[in-house]
Motif scaffolding. Structure first.
Motif, PDB file in Angstrom:
ATOM      1  N   UNK A 146      -0.203  -5.474  -5.969  1.00 20.25           N
ATOM      2  CA  UNK A 146       1.031  -5.814  -6.670  1.00 20.25           C
ATOM      3  C   UNK A 146       0.860  -5.781  -8.175  1.00 20.25           C
ATOM      4  N   UNK A 147      -0.262  -6.343  -8.668  1.00 19.08           N
ATOM      5  CA  UNK A 147      -0.536  -6.312 -10.111  1.00 19.08           C
ATOM      6  C   UNK A 147      -0.721  -4.882 -10.607  1.00 19.08           C
ATOM      7  N   UNK A 164       0.836  -1.202   0.000  1.00 19.44           N
ATOM      8  CA  UNK A 164       0.000   0.000   0.000  1.00 19.44           C
ATOM      9  C   UNK A 164       0.872   1.254   0.000  1.00 19.44           C
ATOM     10  N   UNK A 165       1.921   1.246   0.831  1.00 16.60           N
ATOM     11  CA  UNK A 165       2.840   2.380   0.852  1.00 16.60           C
ATOM     12  C   UNK A 165       3.542   2.535  -0.491  1.00 16.60           C
ATOM     13  N   UNK A 211      -5.722 -11.106  -1.117  1.00 14.54           N
ATOM     14  CA  UNK A 211      -6.435 -10.552  -2.271  1.00 14.54           C
ATOM     15  C   UNK A 211      -6.082  -9.097  -2.492  1.00 14.54           C
ATOM     16  N   UNK A 212      -6.068  -8.320  -1.392  1.00 12.42           N
ATOM     17  CA  UNK A 212      -5.669  -6.924  -1.504  1.00 12.42           C
ATOM     18  C   UNK A 212      -4.219  -6.778  -1.927  1.00 12.42           C
ATOM     19  N   UNK A 213      -3.329  -7.604  -1.360  1.00  4.48           N
ATOM     20  CA  UNK A 213      -1.901  -7.524  -1.685  1.00  4.48           C
ATOM     21  C   UNK A 213      -1.641  -7.930  -3.136  1.00  4.48           C
ATOM     22  N   UNK A 214      -2.297  -9.001  -3.585  1.00  6.93           N
ATOM     23  CA  UNK A 214      -2.102  -9.470  -4.957  1.00  6.93           C
ATOM     24  C   UNK A 214      -2.565  -8.424  -5.972  1.00  6.93           C
ATOM     25  N   UNK A 215      -3.732  -7.848  -5.724  1.00 10.02           N
ATOM     26  CA  UNK A 215      -4.263  -6.853  -6.650  1.00 10.02           C
ATOM     27  C   UNK A 215      -3.413  -5.592  -6.653  1.00 10.02           C
ATOM     28  N   UNK A 255      -7.923  -0.817  -5.082  1.00  7.67           N
ATOM     29  CA  UNK A 255      -7.258  -2.092  -5.368  1.00  7.67           C
ATOM     30  C   UNK A 255      -7.381  -3.046  -4.186  1.00  7.67           C
ATOM     31  N   UNK A 256      -7.214  -2.536  -2.972  1.00  6.01           N
ATOM     32  CA  UNK A 256      -7.317  -3.379  -1.776  1.00  6.01           C
ATOM     33  C   UNK A 256      -8.726  -3.928  -1.634  1.00  6.01           C
TER      34      UNK A 256
END
Length: 347
Positions: free
Chosen positions: A305-306, A36-37, A299-303, A80-81
């Motif tokens: 990252x993409x 997120x940062x 799910x939040x991290x993957x999205x 995104x998250x």
């Protein structure tokens, strides 16, 4: 002297397993915060961590960095998250309730239903844009029950559910294309919506859909134990006192609410609900009491990252995040089909 050594060993193993799962959840939460940062700081105009900290603590919007953070990067990051978490949890719920590891919002037509109703609302009722999440939810709900009804009528095998989803998705997508053809002035970025993108998402859109998503996630977490019971099979769950018909209905509606709310502002991004639940099960197993919270974080991290990859891979040009996810999700879906585990799941 230990009178029940077997009980002691099982208790120790359960505690160790629970501790490992909690550690995985903690690491996933930290990963989500780091991404997120990075999402807020990275872009055409870089933002330093110090500027980010100042903006978060003071709410400053007078500086250029503050305006970029609060009006551009923050809505996109939160979008995104929320979308990733919602689609991942929706996929986990669908896979459990339908007893099909290949089920996900994009594969069984849920996203297509949301997209059709969202496009129809924008085309024919442009003054009712504030009802977009509700329209997306109704579209997702329609698609879920259409697929489930067709599969039940034809035997409800796992392969039948997937094929029904493909058919329903194609049918609904044809209606969507027809609307966009005959009403070309639809008030939305059609390419970004059809592919899936977080570019241009406003805080108002995120704020409005967030309530639906948080409610759906809360329901999934609270009823995660009942989801475990339902996963044992309809006869076993009924013998344990679970009202299987009612709970299946609740879970399908919840999955539709999550997927529809995400599609309402992110567009038709796919494969999050397929990849993330499988990754989660590899890490914490089948227990939905741990899987659902992990899907929220992963799910939040993957999205995120993409989305970061989509923004920086060909900078200053930007890819829609849906393209990146398709490059990752397509091969993964083929792997599931070709793997031994995937072949067994189609019986």
């Amino acid at each position: 002297m230990n009178i029940w050594p077997g009980f002691s060993i099982r208790t120790s193993l359960n505690k160790e397993r629970a501790g490992r799962r909690e550690a995985i959840l903690l690491v996933s939460g930290v990963l989500l915060l780091v991404l997120a940062a990075a999402s807020i700081c990275m872009g055409a105009v870089p933002v330093t961590l110090r500027e980010l900290a100042e903006a978060l603590t003071t709410g400053e919007t007078a500086t250029s960095a503050g305006r970029i953070i609060w009006f551009v990067r923050m809505p996109r990051t939160l979008a995104a998250i929320l979308a990733g978490s919602a689609l991942a949890v929706s996929g986990a719920v669908l896979q459990t309730v339908l007893n099909n590891p290949l089920a996900s919002p994009s594969i069984i037509g849920v996203n297509a239903g949301s997209g059709l109703f969202t496009i129809a609302l924008a085309a024919f009722f442009p003054g009712a844009v504030r009802y977009t999440p509700a329209a997306a939810f109704l579209g997702a709900l329609f698609a879920v029950f259409a697929v489930y009804g067709i599969a039940r009528k034809t035997g409800a095998s796992r392969m039948t559910i997937v094929l029904s989803g493909v058919a329903v998705s194609s049918f609904l997508s044809a209606f969507t294309d027809a609307i966009l053809t005959f009403v070309p002035d639809t008030q939305m970025n059609r390419m970004a919506f059809l592919i899936g993108s977080f570019s241009g998402v406003s805080m108002d859109q995120v704020r409005f859909a967030a309530g639906y998503i948080l409610f759906g996630v809360a329901v999934s977490v609270v009823l995660s134990y009942d989801m475990n019971v339902l996963a044992l099979g309809e006869e076993t769950a009924a013998s344990l006192g679970l009202r299987t018909g009612l709970y299946r209905m609740v879970f399908l509606v919840t999955a539709a609410l999550l997927a529809g709310s995400a599609v309402s502002f992110s567009g038709l991004i796919g494969f999050v609900g397929l990849i993330v639940p499988h990754a989660g099960r590899m890490l914490v197993g089948q227990d939905n009491r741990y899987l659902i919270p992990l899907c929220v974080l992963l799910g939040g991290a993957f999205t995120l990252g993409c989305d970061i990859i989509a923004r920086v891979l060909f900078a200053p040009f930007e890819l829609p995040v849906g393209i990146v996810m398709s490059f990752l999700g397509g091969p993964f879906f083929i792997y599931l089909l070709l793997s031994r585990k995937g072949r067994k799941s189609l019986d």
